[in-house]
Design an enzyme around this catalytic site. Structure first.
Site, mmCIF file in Angstrom:
data_model
loop_
_atom_site.group_PDB
_atom_site.id
_atom_site.type_symbol
_atom_site.label_atom_id
_atom_site.label_comp_id
_atom_site.label_asym_id
_atom_site.label_seq_id
_atom_site.Cartn_x
_atom_site.Cartn_y
_atom_site.Cartn_z
ATOM 1 N N ALA A 97 0.776 -1.245 0.000
ATOM 2 C CA ALA A 97 0.000 0.000 0.000
ATOM 3 C C ALA A 97 0.809 1.297 0.000
ATOM 4 C CB ALA A 97 -0.945 0.004 1.196
ATOM 5 N N GLY A 147 0.470 4.937 -0.358
ATOM 6 C CA GLY A 147 -0.968 5.101 -0.170
ATOM 7 C C GLY A 147 -1.726 5.688 -1.355
ATOM 8 N N LYS A 194 -2.806 4.306 -4.208
ATOM 9 C CA LYS A 194 -3.960 3.521 -4.652
ATOM 10 C C LYS A 194 -4.913 3.244 -3.487
ATOM 11 C CE LYS A 194 -1.310 1.777 -8.514
ATOM 12 N NZ LYS A 194 0.079 2.020 -8.065
ATOM 13 N N ASP A 229 1.738 -2.758 4.466
ATOM 14 C CA ASP A 229 3.065 -2.634 3.857
ATOM 15 C C ASP A 229 4.064 -3.163 4.871
ATOM 16 O OD1 ASP A 229 3.897 -0.911 1.094
ATOM 17 O OD2 ASP A 229 5.544 -1.417 2.440
ATOM 18 N N ASP A 271 4.329 -8.212 6.437
ATOM 19 C CA ASP A 271 4.955 -8.784 5.257
ATOM 20 C C ASP A 271 3.864 -9.633 4.621
ATOM 21 O OD1 ASP A 271 6.200 -10.419 3.410
ATOM 22 O OD2 ASP A 271 8.070 -10.505 4.545
ATOM 23 N N ASP A 284 0.367 -4.568 -5.965
ATOM 24 C CA ASP A 284 1.135 -3.545 -6.690
ATOM 25 C C ASP A 284 2.574 -3.689 -6.176
ATOM 26 O OD1 ASP A 284 1.430 -1.280 -8.364
ATOM 27 O OD2 ASP A 284 1.174 0.099 -6.687
ATOM 28 N N TYR A 335 9.652 -13.057 -6.297
ATOM 29 C CA TYR A 335 9.111 -12.356 -5.126
ATOM 30 C C TYR A 335 7.624 -12.047 -5.350
ATOM 31 C CZ TYR A 335 9.524 -9.116 -1.111
ATOM 32 O OH TYR A 335 9.402 -8.481 0.101
ATOM 33 N N CYS A 363 5.025 -1.216 -12.554
ATOM 34 C CA CYS A 363 5.536 -0.124 -13.368
ATOM 35 C C CYS A 363 6.822 -0.583 -14.062
ATOM 36 C CB CYS A 363 5.791 1.105 -12.506
ATOM 37 S SG CYS A 363 6.820 0.742 -11.081
HETATM 38 N N1 SAH Z 1 0.542 0.836 -4.165
HETATM 39 C C1 SAH Z 1 1.443 1.926 -3.794
HETATM 40 C C2 SAH Z 1 2.837 1.734 -4.370
HETATM 41 C C3 SAH Z 1 3.479 0.424 -3.983
HETATM 42 S S1 SAH Z 1 5.203 0.306 -4.292
HETATM 43 C C4 SAH Z 1 0.807 3.219 -4.253
HETATM 44 O O1 SAH Z 1 0.002 3.226 -5.180
HETATM 45 O O2 SAH Z 1 1.084 4.276 -3.652
HETATM 46 C C5 SAH Z 1 5.515 -1.292 -3.691
HETATM 47 C C6 SAH Z 1 5.388 -1.434 -2.199
HETATM 48 O O3 SAH Z 1 5.538 -2.808 -1.857
HETATM 49 C C7 SAH Z 1 6.473 -0.690 -1.402
HETATM 50 O O4 SAH Z 1 5.887 0.264 -0.572
HETATM 51 C C8 SAH Z 1 7.113 -1.802 -0.583
HETATM 52 O O5 SAH Z 1 7.453 -1.416 0.734
HETATM 53 C C9 SAH Z 1 6.034 -2.846 -0.557
HETATM 54 N N2 SAH Z 1 6.500 -4.203 -0.238
HETATM 55 C C10 SAH Z 1 7.617 -4.830 -0.643
HETATM 56 N N3 SAH Z 1 7.705 -6.063 -0.112
HETATM 57 C C11 SAH Z 1 6.627 -6.223 0.671
HETATM 58 C C12 SAH Z 1 6.159 -7.285 1.491
HETATM 59 N N4 SAH Z 1 6.836 -8.424 1.579
HETATM 60 N N5 SAH Z 1 4.992 -7.108 2.154
HETATM 61 C C13 SAH Z 1 4.293 -5.963 2.044
HETATM 62 N N6 SAH Z 1 4.677 -4.930 1.285
HETATM 63 C C14 SAH Z 1 5.829 -5.042 0.591
#
Ligand code: SAH
Length: 404
Positions: free
Chosen positions: A215, A218, A220, A238, A266, A287, A314, A337
């Site tokens: 998230a 934030g 989305k 997140d 996580d 995302d 991942y 992206c």
């Molecule tokens: N959806 C967000 C952008 C996300 S960017 C928006 O629209 O503003 C990807 C995100 O994935 C990052 O914030 C990163 O911290 C998170 N992320 C990476 N690995 C993760 C995990 N294992 N569990 C939860 N979040 C994770």
């Protein structure tokens, strides 16, 4: 195409791929298409987008407000809450006798018009005095702006914050939307056009239980709250405390306190940490972190096949958990992206193998999938074709009845 060493290819100035990734991408793009993509990645899109916070104001009203203080701003023709500002450039940057070296992230902001802040300074010689004209230089040697030093060179090391160089002429100019009063008031969120489409594809409705698995910061999540009129049960997860703080700060500015739940998780293990959510979620957004090859502007970069492969592995883990959490009939939206099919179409194939069905989406002014099977079902935004960041969006459903 300039081949440097055998193991690496420089597609356009500053953008390098290891040979394996280059060969891999050539299965999907011609040489000249790859050049087109990376040429565009070096520049910002010609339109800078914001999303109107329709919980506070209508797009028409915000447009009027901004135009009242003569901001040049327009409404997107397909997405009413999307407003855009023209990005100006490339400008001719005057030469100065002295320079300040900035780090990569700061250089990329300065390149589009931001001031250079002290934490972004890598090197500022003692001979630079407050008031001097200077060039701001990126780590690859490229001049990104001309400006006036706001501190003495020998002070830059001892102070922690504040402006080091005030930018006067940068290669591109994006509007400084965060300086606007309307930003402080939470009337909008700056967000690219493809990112705004993602939440429309998810289609949040009042009463839905929705999980945003990645998230922060934030963007989305707040759009989900907005489109459901604050009447959905929205979980924002997140993985770190700092990231969660960003979400809270942004959504608070937008006036959305209390309209969502937020937790450090996580989310690769969400089924273990939130067992109550198993089989009970209506809509999930993934995302995930990706190789970011569609993010603009980026002055220089180096990507390898190894990083793409490990990102894809991942990302699969989130899809697997989403399968467990969704109700039968529940919907998953997956977006990135980045460009390589391994992180995009191939992950959709992975989802299909788990049992998901692909739902067709159609967004004006976009392309279909890069793999034949998804040609007409998933969506791609290309930097060199659609004048946006590179983006991928797919929609899936967990069937109500499992096929045998
Ligand atoms: N959806 C967000 C952008 C996300 S960017 C928006 O629209 O503003 C990807 C995100 O994935 C990052 O914030 C990163 O911290 C998170 N992320 C990476 N690995 C993760 C995990 N294992 N569990 C939860 N979040 C994770």
């Amino acid at each position: 195409m300039r081949g440097s060493e055998e193991r690496e290819v420089e597609i356009v100035k500053g953008h390098r791929l290891d040979y394996q990734l280059y060969k891999y991408l050539l299965q999907y793009f011609s040489d000249s298409e790859l050049q087109g993509i990376f040429e565009s990645i070096r520049k910002p899109p010609s339109k800078y987008y914001i999303r109107v916070n329709t919980l506070k104001i209508s797009p028409e009203e915000l447009l009027k407000l901004l135009r009242e203080h003569s901001v040049d701003v327009y409404q997107d023709k397909d997405l009413p809450e999307a407003l855009w500002f023209p990005v100006k450039g490339p400008n001719k940057v005057p030469s100065a006798r002295k320079y300040v070296l900035a780090d990569k992230k700061a250089s990329e902001s300065v390149y589009v018009g931001a001031n250079l802040y002290v934490p972004g300074v890598v090197k500022m010689n003692k001979d630079v005095k407050k008031g001097d004209e200077v060039n701001i230089v990126a780590p690859n040697g490229e001049i990104v702006a001309f400006g006036i030093a706001e501190v003495n060179g020998d002070e830059a090391r001892s102070i922690r914050r504040g402006i080091a160089v005030k930018t006067l002429v940068s290669v591109y100019n994006m509007p400084k939307v965060r300086d606007l009063r309307e930003y402080e008031l939470g009337l909008f969120y700056d967000q690219s056009l493809p990112a705004q489409w993602v939440t429309h594809v998810l289609d949040p409705r009042p009463g839905d239980v929705i999980v945003d698995m990645n998230a922060a910061p934030g963007g989305k999540t707040s759009h989900i709250v907005q489109l459901s009129g604050g009447k959905a049960v929205v979980y924002a997860f997140d993985r770190s405390e700092n990231k969660i703080r960003e979400i809270i700060e942004n959504l608070s500015r937008l006036g959305m306190d209390g309209l969502y739940r937020v937790e450090v998780r996580d989310t690769r293990f969400l089924d273990i940490d939130e067992p109550d959510l198993i089989n009970s979620v209506d809509k999930i957004l993934i995302d995930p972190p990706c190789t970011d090859m569609g993010v603009r502007p980026r002055l220089f970069d180096m990507k390898t096949m190894e990083t793409v492969k490990s990102a894809a592995k991942y990302q699969e883990q989130f899809i697997k958990v989403a399968w467990k959490l969704l109700k039968p009939g529940g919907v998953l939206v997956y977006s990135t992206c980045t460009i390589p099919p391994l992180e995009n179409e191939d992950n959709i194939a992975y989802a299909e193998n788990l049992g998901f069905e692909v739902i067709d989406i159609s967004i004006p002014n976009t392309s279909g999938g890069l793999v034949d099977r998804y040609r007409n079902s998933v969506t791609r935004f290309y930097p060199h074709v659609h004048d946006t960041p590179g983006y991928f969006i797919a929609k899936l459903r967990k069937p109500t009845q499992m096929r045998q």
